[in-house]
Design a protein around this motif. Structure first.
Motif, mmCIF file in Angstrom:
data_model
loop_
_atom_site.group_PDB
_atom_site.id
_atom_site.type_symbol
_atom_site.label_atom_id
_atom_site.label_comp_id
_atom_site.label_asym_id
_atom_site.label_seq_id
_atom_site.Cartn_x
_atom_site.Cartn_y
_atom_site.Cartn_z
ATOM 1 N N ALA A 163 32.650 -75.193 -14.237
ATOM 2 C CA ALA A 163 33.201 -74.223 -13.970
ATOM 3 C C ALA A 163 32.777 -73.402 -12.449
ATOM 4 C CB ALA A 163 32.391 -73.529 -14.604
ATOM 5 N N PHE A 164 34.136 -73.647 -11.164
ATOM 6 C CA PHE A 164 33.884 -73.421 -10.456
ATOM 7 C C PHE A 164 33.859 -74.880 -10.008
ATOM 8 C CE2 PHE A 164 31.669 -69.200 -11.342
ATOM 9 C CZ PHE A 164 32.156 -68.094 -11.198
ATOM 10 N N TRP A 165 33.187 -75.294 -8.814
ATOM 11 C CA TRP A 165 32.899 -75.951 -8.486
ATOM 12 C C TRP A 165 32.029 -77.102 -9.032
ATOM 13 C CZ3 TRP A 165 28.286 -76.215 -6.719
ATOM 14 C CH2 TRP A 165 27.594 -75.514 -6.059
ATOM 15 N N LEU A 166 31.631 -76.981 -9.865
ATOM 16 C CA LEU A 166 30.244 -77.165 -10.536
ATOM 17 C C LEU A 166 31.251 -78.527 -12.491
ATOM 18 C CD1 LEU A 166 27.547 -78.987 -11.701
ATOM 19 C CD2 LEU A 166 27.222 -76.993 -12.861
ATOM 20 N N LEU A 181 25.469 -68.848 -12.766
ATOM 21 C CA LEU A 181 26.292 -68.833 -11.817
ATOM 22 C C LEU A 181 26.584 -68.397 -11.163
ATOM 23 C CD1 LEU A 181 28.821 -70.297 -15.078
ATOM 24 C CD2 LEU A 181 27.266 -71.632 -13.515
ATOM 25 N N ASN A 182 25.789 -68.984 -9.935
ATOM 26 C CA ASN A 182 25.962 -67.287 -8.500
ATOM 27 C C ASN A 182 26.734 -68.338 -7.663
ATOM 28 O OD1 ASN A 182 23.600 -66.173 -10.255
ATOM 29 N ND2 ASN A 182 22.022 -67.280 -9.602
ATOM 30 N N VAL A 183 26.919 -67.432 -6.938
ATOM 31 C CA VAL A 183 27.218 -67.695 -5.311
ATOM 32 C C VAL A 183 26.986 -68.839 -4.837
ATOM 33 C CG1 VAL A 183 28.973 -67.223 -3.080
ATOM 34 C CG2 VAL A 183 28.808 -65.853 -5.274
ATOM 35 N N GLY A 184 27.385 -70.642 -4.998
ATOM 36 C CA GLY A 184 26.474 -71.179 -3.772
ATOM 37 C C GLY A 184 25.563 -72.214 -4.657
ATOM 38 N N ASP A 185 25.453 -71.895 -6.240
ATOM 39 C CA ASP A 185 24.022 -72.155 -6.927
ATOM 40 C C ASP A 185 24.396 -72.282 -8.328
ATOM 41 O OD1 ASP A 185 21.740 -73.189 -8.020
ATOM 42 O OD2 ASP A 185 20.645 -71.527 -6.901
ATOM 43 N N LEU A 186 25.114 -73.503 -8.883
ATOM 44 C CA LEU A 186 25.240 -73.362 -9.829
ATOM 45 C C LEU A 186 24.256 -74.598 -11.281
ATOM 46 C CD1 LEU A 186 28.941 -73.718 -9.234
ATOM 47 C CD2 LEU A 186 27.780 -72.217 -9.474
ATOM 48 N N ALA A 187 23.897 -73.938 -12.033
ATOM 49 C CA ALA A 187 23.423 -74.825 -13.090
ATOM 50 C C ALA A 187 23.644 -74.339 -14.558
ATOM 51 C CB ALA A 187 21.800 -74.057 -12.552
ATOM 52 N N VAL A 199 21.344 -79.361 -15.122
ATOM 53 C CA VAL A 199 22.013 -80.040 -13.955
ATOM 54 C C VAL A 199 22.673 -78.915 -13.320
ATOM 55 C CG1 VAL A 199 24.214 -81.313 -13.521
ATOM 56 C CG2 VAL A 199 22.981 -81.850 -15.526
ATOM 57 N N ARG A 200 22.657 -79.360 -11.925
ATOM 58 C CA ARG A 200 21.915 -77.282 -10.616
ATOM 59 C C ARG A 200 23.194 -78.944 -9.674
ATOM 60 N NH1 ARG A 200 17.276 -74.767 -7.988
ATOM 61 N NH2 ARG A 200 17.713 -73.481 -6.942
#
Length: 309
Positions: A163-166, A181-187, A199-200
């Protein structure tokens, strides 16, 4: 320690000049790179994802377990009637291929309107449905989305989440506990018998590291009331990335609290090529390293030698 390979990537490489990938709860679909998920809910048995571009919502993806021992064609036909009505469902056409036991496609004859595709997966026993918001007749659902949607479930034991870039390929199926799934911070947080796998990834690692060093980030996810460090942070290299690792164990006063995992290992890695910070927390070192090796495979294996998908 075993390196994890993705059965999806091995057989379905992506051209990242045109395509992105959303992989969730055992299914995956190629989408234009400017589409992003705006709503994600549900679990393996039932759920919904909405995706949008900068202008509007583009698609909704719904999945649910179908009635056991039901005829796939009848299940799909009934779901199509429920979605578009009897008259419109009569205009739907078969859309079967080797990946689906039964599938039907309805194209809105006079857009704006909704194009609908529904299929049954023998691999998981689920009905998967995509609704595309057609502003004009562009056949995006038929020509772009449907040819590249799959429901592999637990194919080969490994599962891909993107999802997104993760994106991360896990060595075995795991239940998703939570997502951020926040902007710039995905976990993503997964449940294992021995404890949590976290996984973050954070974008702009240089900014994060300007605030605190790697040795401080590796302790960011610990629970001081429950766990204490076993030793000092250790410098490591995993999957070509430099980072820091530290082990934690349950505090002695909680020795009888068997519902609390005994301990975990925490990794914080700096991917200088993409300028991302990767934090992995796992019950054991082997699982942690497998998860780290499974991160970013879409970036590494996206394009073949011929440059095409």
């Amino acid at each position: 320690m075993t390196t994890v390979s993705s059965p999806i990537l091995d057989n379905n490489r992506l051209d990242h000049q045109r395509d992105g990938l959303l992989a969730w709860q055992g299914w995956h679909v190629r989408v234009p790179t400017d589409w992003s998920p705006i709503k994600i809910e549900g679990d393996f048995d039932r759920g919904f994802v909405a995706m949008a571009d900068l202008d509007r919502e583009r698609i909704g993806i719904r999945w649910q377990q179908a009635r056991k021992n039901g005829d796939p064609h009848k299940l799909v036909a009934a779901a199509m009637i429920n979605e578009v009505g009897v008259l419109a469902a009569a205009e739907a056409t078969a859309s079967n291929n080797e990946h689906w036991s039964a599938a039907r496609l309805y194209i809105e004859p006079d857009p704006p309107g909704r194009d609908v595709w529904i299929a049954y997966s023998a691999a998981t026993g689920r009905l998967v449905q995509i609704v595309y918001q057609a502003v004009r007749r562009d056949n995006v659902l038929r020509d772009t989305l449907v040819p590249h949607v799959r429901d592999t479930g637990e194919a080969g034991g490994a599962t891909l989440w993107a999802a997104f870039w993760l994106n991360v390929t896990l060595p075995r199926p795991m239940k998703l506990n939570a997502q951020r799934l926040n902007v710039g911070d995905l976990a993503l947080s997964f449940a294992t018998p021995a404890g949590e796998l976290l996984v973050r990834q954070m974008a702009a690692a240089r900014v994060a590291l300007a605030r605190r060093p790697l040795s401080a980030w590796v302790t960011a996810n610990r629970e001081p009331k429950r766990y204490r460090p076993v030793d000092e942070p250790e410098t490591v290299t995993v999957a070509g990335m430099a980072g820091v690792m530290q082990r934690y164990t349950r505090r002695r006063r909680l020795v009888l609290a068997r519902w609390i995992p005994r301990g975990f290992v925490s990794y914080c890695m700096h991917d200088t090529a993409s300028d991302r910070l990767t934090i992995v927390r796992a019950p054991d070192d082997d699982l942690a390293q497998q998860a780290i090796n499974g991160i970013g495979q879409l970036n590494a294996a996206a394009v073949g030698k011929d440059g095409g998908p």
